[in-house]
Design an enzyme around this catalytic site. Structure first.
Site, mmCIF file in Angstrom:
data_model
loop_
_atom_site.group_PDB
_atom_site.id
_atom_site.type_symbol
_atom_site.label_atom_id
_atom_site.label_comp_id
_atom_site.label_asym_id
_atom_site.label_seq_id
_atom_site.Cartn_x
_atom_site.Cartn_y
_atom_site.Cartn_z
ATOM 1 N N HIS A 162 0.653 -1.314 0.497
ATOM 2 C CA HIS A 162 -0.345 0.388 -0.130
ATOM 3 C C HIS A 162 0.758 0.883 0.272
ATOM 4 O O HIS A 162 0.410 1.842 0.208
ATOM 5 C CB HIS A 162 -1.107 0.044 1.068
ATOM 6 C CG HIS A 162 -2.359 -0.398 1.212
ATOM 7 N ND1 HIS A 162 -2.969 -0.925 0.480
ATOM 8 C CD2 HIS A 162 -2.823 -2.446 1.274
ATOM 9 C CE1 HIS A 162 -3.808 -1.245 0.313
ATOM 10 N NE2 HIS A 162 -3.575 -2.622 0.799
ATOM 11 N N ASP A 222 2.503 1.699 -3.325
ATOM 12 C CA ASP A 222 3.224 2.479 -4.787
ATOM 13 C C ASP A 222 2.167 3.232 -5.471
ATOM 14 O O ASP A 222 2.378 4.067 -5.908
ATOM 15 C CB ASP A 222 2.721 1.175 -5.636
ATOM 16 C CG ASP A 222 0.756 0.668 -5.699
ATOM 17 O OD1 ASP A 222 0.446 1.166 -4.826
ATOM 18 O OD2 ASP A 222 0.718 -0.379 -6.496
ATOM 19 N N GLY A 261 -8.843 -13.873 -7.064
ATOM 20 C CA GLY A 261 -9.604 -13.650 -5.883
ATOM 21 C C GLY A 261 -8.123 -13.744 -5.197
ATOM 22 O O GLY A 261 -8.198 -14.092 -3.539
ATOM 23 N N GLY A 283 -5.306 -12.762 -4.398
ATOM 24 C CA GLY A 283 -4.454 -11.422 -4.038
ATOM 25 C C GLY A 283 -3.058 -12.052 -4.817
ATOM 26 O O GLY A 283 -1.785 -10.983 -4.439
ATOM 27 N N LEU A 284 -2.629 -12.028 -5.603
ATOM 28 C CA LEU A 284 -1.546 -13.005 -6.167
ATOM 29 C C LEU A 284 -1.803 -12.099 -8.384
ATOM 30 O O LEU A 284 -1.419 -12.486 -8.639
ATOM 31 C CB LEU A 284 -0.549 -14.171 -6.248
ATOM 32 C CG LEU A 284 -1.067 -15.088 -4.888
ATOM 33 C CD1 LEU A 284 -1.114 -16.185 -4.930
ATOM 34 C CD2 LEU A 284 0.138 -14.079 -4.330
ATOM 35 N N SER A 302 -4.301 -11.517 -10.001
ATOM 36 C CA SER A 302 -4.561 -12.226 -11.601
ATOM 37 C C SER A 302 -5.354 -11.626 -12.314
ATOM 38 O O SER A 302 -4.787 -11.920 -13.976
ATOM 39 C CB SER A 302 -5.690 -13.991 -11.040
ATOM 40 O OG SER A 302 -6.883 -12.991 -10.159
ATOM 41 N N GLU A 351 -7.583 -1.515 -16.099
ATOM 42 C CA GLU A 351 -8.066 -1.850 -14.241
ATOM 43 C C GLU A 351 -9.084 -0.776 -13.412
ATOM 44 O O GLU A 351 -9.656 -1.031 -12.552
ATOM 45 C CB GLU A 351 -6.759 -2.009 -13.186
ATOM 46 C CG GLU A 351 -6.613 -2.653 -11.807
ATOM 47 C CD GLU A 351 -7.102 -4.400 -12.028
ATOM 48 O OE1 GLU A 351 -6.770 -5.444 -12.574
ATOM 49 O OE2 GLU A 351 -7.961 -4.242 -11.043
ATOM 50 N N ASP A 361 1.460 -3.970 -9.532
ATOM 51 C CA ASP A 361 0.873 -5.597 -10.275
ATOM 52 C C ASP A 361 0.800 -5.851 -11.028
ATOM 53 O O ASP A 361 1.494 -6.979 -12.560
ATOM 54 C CB ASP A 361 -0.384 -5.736 -9.660
ATOM 55 C CG ASP A 361 -0.677 -6.115 -8.416
ATOM 56 O OD1 ASP A 361 0.299 -5.414 -7.548
ATOM 57 O OD2 ASP A 361 -2.014 -5.708 -8.001
HETATM 58 C C1 GLA Z 1 -3.155 -4.277 -4.991
HETATM 59 C C2 GLA Z 1 -3.522 -3.005 -5.699
HETATM 60 C C3 GLA Z 1 -1.656 -3.094 -5.752
HETATM 61 C C4 GLA Z 1 -0.917 -2.858 -4.462
HETATM 62 C C5 GLA Z 1 -1.704 -3.390 -4.126
HETATM 63 C C6 GLA Z 1 -1.119 -2.863 -2.479
HETATM 64 O O1 GLA Z 1 -2.096 -4.943 -5.742
HETATM 65 O O2 GLA Z 1 -3.840 -3.694 -7.246
HETATM 66 O O3 GLA Z 1 -0.612 -1.630 -7.156
HETATM 67 O O4 GLA Z 1 -1.733 -0.923 -4.455
HETATM 68 O O5 GLA Z 1 -2.858 -3.302 -3.953
HETATM 69 O O6 GLA Z 1 0.257 -2.903 -1.507
#
Ligand code: GLA
Length: 374
Positions: free
Chosen positions: A23, A25, A110, A112-113, A115, A148, A160
């Site tokens: 959190h 970027d 879903g 958090g990696l 996708s 996105e 990401d």
């Molecule tokens: C998600 C967002 C990223 C980043 C993370 C938290 O993955 O897509 O841009 O902010 O949360 O670090």
């Protein structure tokens, strides 16, 4: 459905795990993600029509996207990603050609990696090749981020999509999200293994909570800018924030404190990694989670249960949530000889505490965007 061999191009983009720098970027901070060997692959061929025909290896849906009216797909659960990519590909001045795309995503949805980033970057790579262009990874990452924002409704940073496109096998990326300068750092975790554990908690409200946090950091920035000569929150050093604490509402201060401290932890983590001090690196992972739990409030019961169980295991040097939070995965640094015991104990305790079965993955770092003609 066509067999994969009947397509002309095979394009893959990676899921990612972020080691530290969470959190930050979208606050201009530095992050340290790695591309994973878990990929989204898109098979593509031009079809000479005004449609992009979408099919998935693991979904029954078949969706033809009318390239003359891509806006109509913004609310589609799966097709909005490809529609957004096609929209911004053309908006950037490229030729958008009709094609057939078969999407084979092995990054758990879903989780958090990332996708969605992998799907977007691979789709854009396919659109480039179909148009007769060679994909430029950084450009694809930026267009994927726009898709996105506008089509998926998540006001995300660039981490990401950048990791998905530009990752390099065996390396972590120290990405400066303010300048997009990136240092590829050979990753050597010494006598530890990296393990990812998925909470398998269905995502709920991630988008709205995520966008809310982003707004809170923007509020902090606009207040601090009145006093400090800064462009982004990552420009603020911890002692400066303390000086201006009283000018910030309590919640906004806690959000800003997480960002500022996390940027400091990234600096220390990179130094620790470069000198091979994985014990220190692990401690910083744990500190990062505590801050995301207590100050930024994006962890939730499931991620906390996994992280706390990991911290209690003697073979674990550190553990934290990775990605946006509110479910998703943790990343853990564990002595290899104890990995099986670690996985069993952490997953058993997690099941008792939450009722969910967790899934473990051994981290394999892969390349970002790759493509070839079939
Ligand atoms: C998600 C967002 C990223 C980043 C993370 C938290 O993955 O897509 O841009 O902010 O949360 O670090």
């Amino acid at each position: 459905m066509r067999t994969r061999e009947e397509y002309q191009f095979k394009v893959s983009a990676a899921g990612r795990v972020n080691l530290i720098g969470e959190h930050v970027d979208y606050c201009g901070g530095k992050v340290l993600p790695c591309a994973l060997s878990l990929k989204c692959t898109v098979y593509a061929r031009p079809n000479g029509t005004d449609f992009i025909n979408l099919a998935w290896t693991d979904l029954p849906d078949k969706i033809p996207l009318d390239i003359k009216n891509l806006n109509q797909y913004r609310t589609y659960k799966h097709a909005k990603y490809q529609a957004g990519c096609a929209y911004f590909w053309r908006e950037a001045g490229h030729e958008l050609k009709g094609c057939d795309l078969l999407i084979d995503c092995k990054v758990p949805f879903g989780s958090g990696l990332s996708s969605s980033a992998a799907i977007e970057v691979a789709t854009l790579g396919a659109l480039a090749l179909v148009a007769g262009e060679l994909p430029v990874p950084v450009e694809l990452a930026l267009l994927a981020q726009k898709a996105e924002h506008e089509f998926a409704g998540v006001n995300c940073g660039i981490m990401d999509q950048y990791a998905s496109a530009c990752g390099r096998s065996g390396h972590a990326m120290l990405l400066d999200c303010k300048t997009l300068e990136c240092e590829q750092i050979p990753i050597d975790t010494g006598e530890y293994s990296l393990i990812i554990i998925n909470t398998n908690k269905p995502h709920a409200l991630v988008e709205s909570k995520y966008n809310e946090r982003r707004e809170e950091t923007e509020t902090a920035l606009s207040i601090l800018k009145r006093k400090l000569d800064i462009e982004c929150l990552a420009d603020v050093r911890p002692f400066k924030l303390l000086e201006y604490r009283t000018g910030l509402p309590a919640t906004i201060y806690r959000r800003a404190k997480h960002v500022v401290d996390e940027c400091e932890r990234v600096r220390q983590a990179v130094e620790a990694m470069k000198r091979g001090d994985m014990k220190k690196f692990g401690e910083l992972l744990t500190e990062s989670h505590k801050s995301l739990e207590q100050l930024y409030e994006v962890t939730g019961k499931e991620l906390d249960s996994l992280a706390h169980a990991a911290w209690d295991h003697p073979a674990c040097a550190g553990a934290r949530m990775t990605g946006a939070g509110f479910g998703g995965c943790t990343v853990n640094l564990v002595k290899p000889a104890a990995v099986e015991d670690f996985k069993r104990k952490v997953c058993d305790r997690y099941k008792q505490e939450t009722g969910y079965d967790a899934t473990c993955y051994d981290v394999k770092i892969g390349d970002g965007l790759t493509y070839r003609e079939i």
